[in-house]
Design an enzyme around this catalytic site. Structure first.
Site, mmCIF file in Angstrom:
data_model
loop_
_atom_site.group_PDB
_atom_site.id
_atom_site.type_symbol
_atom_site.label_atom_id
_atom_site.label_comp_id
_atom_site.label_asym_id
_atom_site.label_seq_id
_atom_site.Cartn_x
_atom_site.Cartn_y
_atom_site.Cartn_z
ATOM 1 N N GLY A 1 -13.494 4.884 23.506
ATOM 2 C CA GLY A 1 -14.208 4.115 23.944
ATOM 3 C C GLY A 1 -15.533 3.850 23.738
ATOM 4 O O GLY A 1 -16.246 2.867 24.149
ATOM 5 N N HIS B 1 -8.125 3.831 28.795
ATOM 6 C CA HIS B 1 -9.121 4.516 28.902
ATOM 7 C C HIS B 1 -9.251 5.614 29.865
ATOM 8 O O HIS B 1 -9.441 6.613 29.798
ATOM 9 C CB HIS B 1 -10.331 3.486 28.952
ATOM 10 C CG HIS B 1 -11.779 4.083 29.344
ATOM 11 N ND1 HIS B 1 -12.306 4.357 30.335
ATOM 12 C CD2 HIS B 1 -12.562 4.785 28.253
ATOM 13 C CE1 HIS B 1 -13.586 5.228 30.164
ATOM 14 N NE2 HIS B 1 -13.751 5.165 28.848
ATOM 15 N N SER C 1 -20.221 49.857 36.561
ATOM 16 C CA SER C 1 -19.732 48.542 36.607
ATOM 17 C C SER C 1 -20.977 47.788 36.745
ATOM 18 O O SER C 1 -21.754 47.843 37.861
ATOM 19 C CB SER C 1 -18.661 48.604 37.709
ATOM 20 O OG SER C 1 -18.483 47.160 38.047
HETATM 21 P P1 ADP Z 1 -11.260 3.169 18.648
HETATM 22 O O1 ADP Z 1 -11.932 4.340 18.117
HETATM 23 O O2 ADP Z 1 -12.228 2.653 19.748
HETATM 24 O O3 ADP Z 1 -9.898 3.750 18.843
HETATM 25 P P2 ADP Z 1 -10.532 1.738 16.317
HETATM 26 O O4 ADP Z 1 -11.615 1.904 15.186
HETATM 27 O O5 ADP Z 1 -9.602 2.743 16.407
HETATM 28 O O6 ADP Z 1 -11.421 2.098 17.597
HETATM 29 O O7 ADP Z 1 -10.006 0.580 16.278
HETATM 30 C C1 ADP Z 1 -9.701 -0.465 17.723
HETATM 31 C C2 ADP Z 1 -8.343 -0.965 17.500
HETATM 32 O O8 ADP Z 1 -8.223 -1.630 16.570
HETATM 33 C C3 ADP Z 1 -7.028 0.289 17.261
HETATM 34 O O9 ADP Z 1 -6.311 -0.086 17.831
HETATM 35 C C4 ADP Z 1 -7.067 0.251 15.976
HETATM 36 O O10 ADP Z 1 -5.651 0.491 15.469
HETATM 37 C C5 ADP Z 1 -7.207 -1.335 15.713
HETATM 38 N N1 ADP Z 1 -7.574 -1.618 14.266
HETATM 39 C C6 ADP Z 1 -8.878 -0.827 13.688
HETATM 40 N N2 ADP Z 1 -8.885 -1.314 12.371
HETATM 41 C C7 ADP Z 1 -7.736 -1.957 11.925
HETATM 42 C C8 ADP Z 1 -7.238 -2.856 10.906
HETATM 43 N N3 ADP Z 1 -7.713 -2.655 9.786
HETATM 44 N N4 ADP Z 1 -6.309 -3.443 11.060
HETATM 45 C C9 ADP Z 1 -5.575 -3.493 12.075
HETATM 46 N N5 ADP Z 1 -5.752 -3.107 13.143
HETATM 47 C C10 ADP Z 1 -7.235 -2.343 13.248
#
Ligand code: ADP
Ligand code: MG
Ligand code: MG
Length: 908
Positions: free
Chosen positions: A108, A484, A797
């Site tokens: 996060g 989180h 020691s």
């Molecule tokens: P974090 O590192 O906070 O998990 P992410 O980059 O993984 O952030 O993305 C946040 C959310 O959005 C995740 O649940 C991820 O699966 C979703 N997400 C990211 N990219 C895509 C995408 N191209 N299509 C659908 N969902 C996505």
């Protein structure tokens, strides 16, 4: 020319899993999933901009390398070809996500923007394409919210007042609309509602941030990319990095990826899963999903996610339909992918997936975080499954994680009779008790005042990490096992309960309601993070038991690898027994003076005081004769408890005046017993006063001035051993002389010891008592003259507490005043009293070992200072060739693990 952009998709990838440094964890694993021949999973195509670009960006006043633009454009083209859509196209638009990803996951902390590419021009096209207006406006309102928050506010360095951030303001608008329309959750909002919401959002953005929401796909894309890079230096990320010791120069990568939609309707979903249960380590697929939602909804705890299968059901979600029931074939497919991933990575996987119109996509995989209990279980299981070797298994558990298994739990008797106030999800194990606080800041403040707190929140967000760290435990009303709070607590092994729906938090009043009970800030509650139970009031904590079969199996694996012996510091037969259960192979430090403190110490202490206050040889001899039986009894019981194992007994060490009574009645009693006046007594006590007692008349110096004192102790030791021998036991005392700085001291003491030894043998009519004579090394001069000391000393020691104190010239009792400044200013990387200062004190130790062994090849060397149970110090002790470390009973398991890890690391 450097390669700045790595493509993945269509069954191919430029990068792979080994390129985490360049592509970040997320980018590297996406490439691996998409491109590796054993995997080839359905990953939406995309590309990753390297961490090198991040470093370039900061080194060049936030500018990109010249070639980047063209590289990105080319890669977008490739996505367009694979997806048969075009970025910014009014008829058939492509949307992308812009995702952050550092080398190590920072839950996060970093930013992600979804649905990039939606504009006034592309919206109608996507509506026609999807025949789903609601979906398009749902995506648009998400884009506006994420983009205005991440790009227009955070990345622009705007720091709004509490609760006045743009995201919060937009959330409030959405809540109002939901209320107005009578919707329970966001999925109840209609297309028209969402369309109106987008208008309201854009107006608010303009009003608050004084800028229009960008309507150009290119601007959105580059805004997103820039914001991810900017988030690397964001306040939250910087603070998280400091706690986790992640270097700044790692940088973050940016992944741009074609969107797949879990929010296109009720045949779509998004979810998070673990290939094994991260809470207890069981080899059962575990996860949650939400129908008609986008990724961030699951983690944010906006709606209660449904379980993916029976094993993932809990109190909260058991009514909801599982993925396995809802779409058995998709569940089967997901199950097969997680098996493939686990086999490939040989470790537990944390997976993100999305289902768009009945098709499954994989969006992320990584090694899953787990608590200590789960880490140990998985390590042992995976060895038994022949997935990994013992050596690998040993590296799978961080020494501090063992702490968790040995962590306090609520006294089970008290817990049985305590009424459960509320139940939530068990997100972090062990028990904790503390006073309620409702904000992260309060938690930090109260900790400074030495108070124990439990941080209670609706849900936690990355802004709360410092406060989460400062509290004993975390309790949230919302969120699942992948929220989180759960993620962060799991990483730290902190007691944590999430999704405790029964609590209602009122931040402005600083109180929470459970049923009709009100709890205010400062009220005590107790959590059982292993069960998910919340109790009222302060329940007593208890040390965790050592009867943990799994832990024992794991530690036996460590024992089969480690070379270093692990002993314990124990002063009582009880401690000795406990330490043996934890696997101690002997006592490395038995402090004789312990019998003069605490329980049952009255009698021996009185005799000791008599001895100290004695002036004439006669007086002292009498007092010593009275004291001897106590010493003998105590030592005998301890040697007996360690039957056959060595017990290193240190002769009396602390400054004498510490033992002079301060209470009048005690003084009078003493005067009477010695048949002297109070004045005379006071005069004698006064004479014992020293201006620097830690460097005063203590340790071997006592034995030099009062050989009788040495004689009494040694006689007690040998007689105890002789009696045990006669009982058929196998006593093995090692006599250790403290505070030595010259071989002359040792020679003087050993002469007494040898004489007494001969006398005891004769008295008991025995030939031999197995024993050793040695010295502590705790004064720098002793280390420097180690070759001389080893002429008579059979073992060394290291008393690293005193050795550190005297090498630095830092008084251990007074460092509070200045050490924090040294640490904050980075002048010292670590507190040298916690982990061995390898460059200074460590050098001295190395020198002493080399010199000592030059004189005596088989010189036995160990450590008995606090450092002996600290993982990094244990590794050091192994490297400099010590025979053993000795530490407090509860740290024995940690030392066993650390000693095994260093062997495996040396081989690799
Ligand atoms: P974090 O590192 O906070 O998990 P992410 O980059 O993984 O952030 O993305 C946040 C959310 O959005 C995740 O649940 C991820 O699966 C979703 N997400 C990211 N990219 C895509 C995408 N191209 N299509 C659908 N969902 C996505
Ligand atoms: Mg993610
Ligand atoms: Mg000492």
């Amino acid at each position: 020319m450097a390669k700045y952009v790595y493509f993945f998709g269509g069954g191919h990838a430029d990068g792979n899993e080994s390129m985490k440094e360049l592509l970040g964890g997320k980018g590297a694993n996406l490439a691996e999933m998409a491109g590796h021949k054993e995997l080839k999973l359905p990953v939406p195509p995309g590309f990753t901009i390297t961490t090198e670009v991040c470093n370039y960006y900061y080194a060049h006043g936030r500018k990109y390398p010249d070639e980047l633009k063209e590289d990105v454009n080319k890669s977008v083209k490739r996505i367009e070809e694979l997806m048969a859509r075009k970025f910014g196209d009014p008829v058939n638009p492509l949307l992308v996500s812009v995702r952050s990803g550092a080398r190590k996951s920072m839950p996060g902390m970093m930013e992600t923007v979804l649905n990039v590419g939606l504009t006034e021009k592309t919206i109608p096209g996507l509506i026609r394409q999807s025949s789903n207006e609601r979906f398009v406006y749902d995506s648009y309102r998400r884009l506006i919210m994420m983009y205005s928050d991440v790009v227009m506010e955070k990345a622009a360095g705007i720091e709004p007042e509490d609760n006045m951030g743009i995201r919060k303001q937009l959330e409030r608008i959405m809540d109002e609309l939901k209320k107005k329309k009578g919707c329970k959750t966001d999925v109840d909002l209609t297309a028209d509602d969402l369309k109106e919401l987008c208008k309201l959002f854009k107006a608010k953005v303009k009003q608050v941030l004084k800028k229009d929401f960008p309507d150009s796909p290119e601007e959105q894309l580059w805004g997103g990319i820039g914001a991810v890079f900017a988030s690397w230096m964001g306040k939250r990320a910087v603070s998280y990095r400091r706690i986790e010791k992640i270097p700044e120069e790692w940088g973050t990568a940016v992944t741009v990826q074609s969107m797949v939609f879990g929010n296109m309707g009720n045949d779509c979903a998004t979810g998070v899963a673990f290939s094994r249960n991260p809470g207890n380590g069981e080899n059962r697929f575990y996860g949650e999903y939400l129908v008609n939602a986008q990724g961030e909804d699951v983690v944010a705890g906006i709606r209660t996610p449904a379980p993916i299968n029976e094993d993932s059901k809990s109190e909260h979600n058991k009514e909801l339909i599982s993925l396995e029931k809802w779409h058995p074939e998709l569940y089967k497919e997901l199950f097969e992918y997680k098996n493939r991933l686990e086999k490939h990575y040989k470790d537990m996987q944390d997976i993100e997936f999305t289902i768009e119109k009945g098709k499954l996509y994989m969006l992320q995989c990584r090694i899953g975080k787990r608590n200590g209990t789960a880490a140990v279980k998985m390590a042992v299981d995976m060895v038994n499954e022949k997935l990994i070797s013992k050596e690998d298994a040993v590296l799978r558990v961080a020494p501090v994680q063992l702490d968790e298994l040995l962590h306090p739990v609520i006294d089970p008797k008290l817990e049985l009779s305590a009424a459960v106030l509320a139940k939530g999800l068990p997100a972090g194990p062990g028990g904790a008790t503390g006073q309620i606080v409702f904000t992260a800041n309060d938690s930090v403040e109260w900790k400074k005042q030495g108070k124990k707190t439990i941080l209670v929140r609706e849900e936690t967000s990355p802004e709360d990490v410092e406060g989460m760290r400062a509290s004993e435990a975390i309790l949230t009303a919302r969120g699942g096992m992948t929220s989180h709070a759960a993620l962060v607590a799991r990483g730290w092994g902190k007691c944590c309960i999430v999704g405790c729906g029964a609590i209602h938090v009122n931040y402005s009043k600083k109180e929470m309601k459970i049923g009709d009970k009100i709890f205010k800030e400062g009220d005590w509650i107790t959590l059982n993070g292993t069960k998910g139970n919340v109790y009222e009031g302060k329940l007593t904590m208890m040390d965790a038991g050592s009867e943990n079969k799994l832990l024992n199996d794991f530690l036996k694996m460590c024992d089969s690898i480690r070379k270093l012996g692990v002993m314990t510091n124990a002063d009582t037969p009880d401690d000795a027994k406990k330490a043996r259960q934890f696997g101690a192979e002997g006592i490395g430090l038995f402090r004789t003076e312990h019998m003069f403190y605490g329980k049952n110490s009255e009698e021996p202490l009185f005799r000791l005081r008599k001895m100290i206050i004695s002036k004439t040889e006669d007086e002292r001899k009498k007092a010593l004769a009275e004291l001897a039986p106590y010493v003998k009894k105590d030592i005998k019981a301890t040697i007996d408890a360690m039957d056959g194992l060595p017990v290193v007994i240190r002769l009396l060490d602390p400054p004498l005046h510490e033992f002079v009574p301060k209470e009048k009645d005690k003084l009078q009693h003493l005067a009477k017993e010695l048949k002297i006046s109070m004045e005379e007594l006071e005069k004698r006590a006064e004479a014992l006063h020293e201006s620097n007692p830690m460097m005063g008349h203590r340790g071997v110096r006592l034995g030099v001035t009062y050989p009788d004192v040495t004689e009494m102790q040694v006689r007690a030791i040998f007689e105890a051993a002789a009696e045990l021998l006669k009982d058929g036991k196998k006593p093995y005392p090692e006599i250790m002389i403290p505070v030595v700085c010259d071989v002359a001291e040792l020679k003087h003491q050993f002469e007494i010891i040898k004489r007494v030894y001969a006398e005891v043998l004769k008295k008991y009519q025995i030939k031999e008592i197995k024993h050793m004579l040695g010295t502590m090394i705790e004064i720098p001069r002793a280390a420097l003259l180690a070759d001389k000391l080893a002429e008579v000393s059979e073992f060394f020691s290291f008393g690293t507490n005193d050795l550190t104190q005297m090498t630095f010239g830092f008084s251990r009792d007074d460092i509070g005043g200045f050490l924090p400044d040294y640490l904050n200013k980075g002048m010292l990387a670590d507190d040298p009293f916690q982990t061995i200062d390898q460059s200074g004190v460590g050098e001295l130790m190395k020198f002493a070992i080399e010199r000592g062994r030059k004189t005596r090849k088989d010189l036995e060397v160990g450590i008995c200072g606090e450092h002996g149970g600290e993982a990094r110090s244990v590794e050091f002790c192994h490297k400099v060739g010590m025979n053993y470390v000795s530490c407090s009973p509860f740290r024995v398991p940690i030392a066993r693990l650390a000693a095994a890890q260093v062997v495996v690391k040396e081989k690799k």
